[in-house]
Design a protein around this motif. Structure first.
Motif, PDB file in Angstrom:
ATOM      1  N   PRO A  13       0.943  -1.032   0.380  1.00 39.68           N
ATOM      2  CA  PRO A  13      -0.310   0.089   0.081  1.00 39.68           C
ATOM      3  C   PRO A  13       0.551   1.413   0.049  1.00 39.68           C
ATOM      4  O   PRO A  13       0.507   2.310  -0.559  1.00 39.68           O
ATOM      5  N   PHE A  14       1.753   1.112   0.312  1.00 36.68           N
ATOM      6  CA  PHE A  14       2.665   2.501   0.788  1.00 36.68           C
ATOM      7  C   PHE A  14       3.663   2.897  -0.503  1.00 36.68           C
ATOM      8  O   PHE A  14       3.790   3.944  -0.961  1.00 36.68           O
ATOM      9  N   GLU A  15       4.045   1.761  -1.239  1.00 32.70           N
ATOM     10  CA  GLU A  15       4.278   1.493  -2.439  1.00 32.70           C
ATOM     11  C   GLU A  15       3.767   2.203  -3.613  1.00 32.70           C
ATOM     12  O   GLU A  15       3.679   2.738  -4.734  1.00 32.70           O
ATOM     13  N   LYS A  16       1.826   2.317  -3.613  1.00 36.45           N
ATOM     14  CA  LYS A  16       1.253   2.367  -3.973  1.00 36.45           C
ATOM     15  C   LYS A  16       1.138   3.773  -4.383  1.00 36.45           C
ATOM     16  O   LYS A  16       0.348   4.642  -5.025  1.00 36.45           O
ATOM     17  N   TRP A  17       0.905   4.354  -2.817  1.00 36.59           N
ATOM     18  CA  TRP A  17       1.003   5.910  -2.657  1.00 36.59           C
ATOM     19  C   TRP A  17       2.369   6.377  -3.050  1.00 36.59           C
ATOM     20  O   TRP A  17       1.934   7.411  -4.117  1.00 36.59           O
ATOM     21  N   LEU A  18       3.181   5.602  -2.619  1.00 34.54           N
ATOM     22  CA  LEU A  18       4.676   6.650  -3.520  1.00 34.54           C
ATOM     23  C   LEU A  18       4.329   6.768  -5.538  1.00 34.54           C
ATOM     24  O   LEU A  18       4.570   8.159  -5.851  1.00 34.54           O
ATOM     25  N   ALA A  19       3.724   5.554  -5.867  1.00 33.67           N
ATOM     26  CA  ALA A  19       2.993   5.618  -7.682  1.00 33.67           C
ATOM     27  C   ALA A  19       2.597   6.436  -7.535  1.00 33.67           C
ATOM     28  O   ALA A  19       2.446   7.039  -8.896  1.00 33.67           O
ATOM     29  N   GLU A  20       1.214   7.298  -6.493  1.00 33.67           N
ATOM     30  CA  GLU A  20       0.419   8.135  -7.290  1.00 33.67           C
ATOM     31  C   GLU A  20       1.392   9.081  -7.388  1.00 33.67           C
ATOM     32  O   GLU A  20       0.820  10.066  -7.852  1.00 33.67           O
ATOM     33  N   MET A  21       2.004   9.664  -5.879  1.00 36.98           N
ATOM     34  CA  MET A  21       2.960  10.915  -5.979  1.00 36.98           C
ATOM     35  C   MET A  21       4.088  10.862  -7.355  1.00 36.98           C
ATOM     36  O   MET A  21       3.566  11.963  -7.937  1.00 36.98           O
ATOM     37  N   VAL A  22       4.517   9.915  -7.929  1.00 35.94           N
ATOM     38  CA  VAL A  22       5.542  10.318  -8.536  1.00 35.94           C
ATOM     39  C   VAL A  22       4.351  10.018 -10.330  1.00 35.94           C
ATOM     40  O   VAL A  22       4.332  10.754 -10.921  1.00 35.94           O
ATOM     41  N   ASP A  23       3.296  10.105 -10.115  1.00 37.28           N
ATOM     42  CA  ASP A  23       2.494   9.692 -11.479  1.00 37.28           C
ATOM     43  C   ASP A  23       1.934  10.834 -11.302  1.00 37.28           C
ATOM     44  O   ASP A  23       1.721  11.808 -12.183  1.00 37.28           O
ATOM     45  N   TYR A  24       1.915  12.023 -10.053  1.00 34.46           N
ATOM     46  CA  TYR A  24       1.250  12.691 -10.402  1.00 34.46           C
ATOM     47  C   TYR A  24       2.036  14.221 -10.555  1.00 34.46           C
ATOM     48  O   TYR A  24       1.931  14.965 -11.053  1.00 34.46           O
ATOM     49  N   THR A  25       3.477  14.124 -10.020  1.00 39.65           N
ATOM     50  CA  THR A  25       4.399  14.474 -10.422  1.00 39.65           C
ATOM     51  C   THR A  25       5.222  14.941 -12.422  1.00 39.65           C
ATOM     52  O   THR A  25       4.654  16.392 -12.598  1.00 39.65           O
ATOM     53  N   ALA A  26       4.906  13.452 -12.823  1.00 42.84           N
ATOM     54  CA  ALA A  26       4.370  13.224 -13.823  1.00 42.84           C
ATOM     55  C   ALA A  26       3.603  14.063 -15.081  1.00 42.84           C
ATOM     56  O   ALA A  26       3.814  15.001 -16.283  1.00 42.84           O
ATOM     57  N   GLN A  27       2.317  13.837 -14.322  1.00 42.57           N
ATOM     58  CA  GLN A  27       1.194  14.510 -14.953  1.00 42.57           C
ATOM     59  C   GLN A  27       1.374  16.189 -14.930  1.00 42.57           C
ATOM     60  O   GLN A  27       0.630  16.792 -15.663  1.00 42.57           O
ATOM     61  N   GLN A  28       2.257  16.999 -14.154  1.00 45.03           N
ATOM     62  CA  GLN A  28       2.453  18.245 -13.691  1.00 45.03           C
ATOM     63  C   GLN A  28       3.560  18.287 -14.511  1.00 45.03           C
ATOM     64  O   GLN A  28       3.032  19.748 -15.307  1.00 45.03           O
TER      65      GLN A  28
END
Length: 740
Positions: free
Chosen positions: A235-250
């Motif tokens: 779950p924590f790695e999924k949360w990190l993936a979400e933040m990495v993905d959000y950085t890419a989206q920005q």
């Protein structure tokens, strides 16, 4: 036309240009042009990951690129990072020195002030050859994560996402961030995006937080646009993936893609460490291989902070004792690098923090003498160069040194309880706090270079009458004694009545800062004092020269012996005027016992009161940054770190109190320092300088050395010896050379 009318017309023209789409950026900051590749979708790429390499688009083709970097902080002496004291001129000066070092990447941990990005663009546009690239860190809500232990809490997720959005827009020069305490703010209009090498999100993860997040959210899921978590992700790695993905989206909104990574460290690495004593240090993993780029041509890499002394597995894990270095020595750092690299097969991996400090204080012990402190600047450089070469040799994609500059505000676990009040750390340099002295650019206290410890008194003659004080001490054997101070040390110049010969005599200097202390001691012979000494400095043969502390005043014994009961204490030594002076020690490893550890380990400590003899002249081939004293003929010259005299904050005249309720240390305001000198003949053990008398020697009548509290800090900026040693190692490596 009046000046007011002219200014009004300027704003009218500017408003029209903005409305026409030309924009504020191009009005003040011309577009940055760097060689890059465009994808079929029109997205620009300068860097990408390919297999285990980081690559750069250079000379119309993709080439390997090895990162040789420095981590750059945001503070100066007398300031905290949140004050953002650095000017554009500071950054431009530093960029030139970083370039000269041979580094090609600057990593920052968080958003800096607008002048940082302006300076980077300006520097790169004016320089010849390859630019300095930026690795932009994005700070996670570290304190909230540690406190609440749940990364999925809405306020934590939103705060991190907001920080990500701000960071991306700041790098691309497209945001005005309102003022907020402790953070960068202002109008960002310089587009540093073309000089970006990658995004480095987050901070070192607290293992208890990671474990708790995993327990609370077993059904967490993620559907990312550019990055996704694999089926094995926690779950924590999924949360990190979400933040990495959000950085890419920005970022993609600006027509660019850059490689992404997140911060990791040994404590939460994906390896198993059966020899690590503490369960806490190997309780949970955060695995970069559980995140993958699915629609991001720039790619993704792993990044770790790896030091050779922490955690204790580097000393105690047998599984790391299987690899030898080129000198044939067992090298646990090299072994760890090899294991970590093997786990990340198929993807690039960097060590984005490594290094040791040049400090008197020590906080952890490492293999091959690679300790956290206790190193001269030369030793710091040699160890840092060794670590850098090992990282490169093990096939890593980059190595970023910690750190560029010294930062006085920092604290360390084994001195922080003695630095009081803690909100004044930036106002003085505590050389026992190793964290303050990781830089290869030194931030030295105010009299550095003006007063050189070398046994030559001529530099004292250049000090003004207001800067120094002659002590009226009618003590036989001593011709005269002068004192002065700065933000790091108390300085003493003594002229003896005859040339000093340490094979025949020993010099003693006793220091009294508050009521209490030892009024008798073996070193005093049969003499008694009417006021006690808190610390005692012995100067003689090199191996015996050291400063010691009164047993009932000793911080180390009071904290770890009395309060924490980690070693036995002799009750007689805790009494006032015990007559015992103890070695000045710092803990380097606390006692460990089950259930926290796999077995019992006693407390470990090191003596830090040893006085090295040498010269502090940085232009002398014999320069030793740890030198504290020297003598020539009848001249004896020394400098004493403030804390070794019992000071918890010299800038506000605070010294440690004898009062101790067993919960927290207390401080008192000193009226100054009384100095009592004497000489002991080695053969006869006769004490010279303290006249025989029936009553106690009147220390209370001795003059005090006094100074005013200070709010303004004076310091000297200078490249350390280590700078030039690291420079040689950095320049050996061609960043474009293929290793596959």
């Amino acid at each position: 036309m009046s000046q007011t009318q002219k200014n009004s017309w300027k704003w009218i023209v500017l408003t029209v240009l903005i409305g026409a789409g030309i924009g504020y950026v191009s009005w003040f900051w011309p577009p940055v042009h760097v060689e890059s590749m465009k994808t079929a979708d029109g997205i620009r790429l300068k860097f990408r990951t390919q297999g285990e390499e980081l690559q750069i688009y250079h000379d119309q083709t993709w080439k390997p690129f090895f990162v040789k970097g420095v981590n750059l902080g945001a503070s100066l002496p007398g300031h905290y990072p949140g004050e953002l004291p650095l000017s554009k001129e500071d950054y431009l000066r530093w960029f030139a020195m970083i370039d000269e070092l041979g580094a090609n990447v600057i990593r920052v941990y968080t958003i800096h002030a607008p002048v940082f990005y302006e300076a980077l663009v300006e520097y790169n546009q004016q320089k010849q050859g390859d630019p300095l690239y930026l690795m932009q860190g994005i700070w996670s809500p570290e304190e909230k994560l540690i406190e609440k232990k749940d990364a999925y809490l809405p306020d934590i997720r939103e705060e991190f996402r907001r920080e990500i959005a701000h960071a991306v827009r700041a790098v691309y020069g497209d945001i005005t961030i309102p003022e907020q305490p402790g953070k960068a703010s202002g109008t960002y209009r310089a587009n540093a995006g073309p000089y970006l090498i990658g995004w480095h999100i987050g901070t070192e993860w607290d293992p208890l937080m990671v474990q708790r997040t995993n327990q609370l959210h077993p059904d967490a899921s993620l559907t990312g646009i550019h990055f996704q978590a694999t089926a094995e992700a926690t779950p924590f790695e999924k949360w990190l993936a979400e933040m990495v993905d959000y950085t890419a989206q920005q970022e993609i909104q600006y027509g660019w893609q850059h490689p992404l990574t997140f911060t990791n460290w040994v404590t939460t690495d994906p390896l198993s460490h059966p020899g690590e004593p503490l369960y806490h240090e190997d309780m949970v993993s955060v695995d970069p291989t559980h995140i993958q780029a699915v629609n991001w041509d720039a790619g993704y890499f792993a990044a770790y902070h790896v030091y050779p002394y922490y955690p204790d597995l580097f000393r105690r894990d047998p599984s790391l004792r299987q690899v030898k270095n080129e000198s044939g020595e067992i090298d646990t750092y090299k072994a760890y690098l090899r294991q970590l690299k093997a786990h990340h097969s198929g993807m690039p991996i960097m060590v984005t923090e490594f290094g040791v400090p040049a400090s008197l204080g020590v906080a952890h012990i490492g293999n091959l003498g690679r300790d956290q402190g206790g190193h001269s600047e030369q030793q710091q450089g040699e160890i840092n160069a060794e670590l850098f070469r090992e990282i490169y040799a093990e096939g890593y994609a980059g190595a970023i040194l910690f750190a560029w500059q010294d930062e006085w505000f920092k604290k360390t676990w084994n001195t922080m309880k003695f630095e009081l009040p803690q909100d004044r750390l930036a106002y003085w340099l505590n050389v026992l706090t190793n964290e303050s002295l990781f830089g290869v650019l030194g931030m030295y206290p105010g009299k550095d270079g003006r007063l050189i410890i070398d046994g030559d008194a001529s530099d004292w003659d250049k000090l003004t009458a207001e800067e120094k004080k002659r002590l009226d001490l009618p003590v036989p054997g001593w011709q005269e004694i002068w004192m002065t101070h700065d933000e790091g040390y108390v300085y003493i110049l003594a002229r003896l009545e005859k040339a000093f010969d340490p094979s025949k005599e020993t010099l003693y200097l006793g220091f009294d800062t508050i009521a209490g202390g030892n009024r008798h001691a073996a070193e005093l012979g049969r003499h008694k004092l009417d006021e006690g000494l808190e610390t005692l400095l012995q100067l003689g043969l090199d191996e015996e020269s050291e400063i010691r502390i009164a047993a009932n005043y000793d911080f180390h014994t009071r904290l770890y012996g009395v309060r924490y009961r980690m070693f036995p204490v002799n009750p007689a030594e805790l009494r006032d005027d015990s007559g015992v002076f103890k070695p000045w020690k710092l803990a380097v490893s606390l006692a460990m016992e089950p259930p926290d550890s796999k077995q019992y380990y006693p407390l470990e400590d090191v003596v830090v009161g040893h006085f090295q003899r040498g010269t502090t002249n940085a232009n002398d081939p014999a320069y030793n940054s740890l030198a504290l004293w020297q003598y020539k003929g009848n001249v004896v010259e020394l400098r004493i770190p403030w804390m070794l005299l019992g000071f918890t904050d010299p800038s506000s005249l605070q010294v440690m109190s004898y009062q101790d309720d067993g919960k927290a240390f207390e401080t008192v305001t000193t009226a100054g320092i009384r100095l009592l000198p004497w000489i002991v003949e080695r053969q006869s053990q006769q004490v010279l300088g303290l006249a025989a008398q029936e009553e106690a020697y009147p220390v209370s009548r001795l003059p005090r050395y006094t100074w005013a509290a200070w709010e303004t800090v004076h310091y000297q900026e200078r490249k350390k010896q280590s700078y030039y040693i690291v420079q040689k190692a950095y320049r050996e490596i061609d960043p474009y050379a293929s290793r596959q």
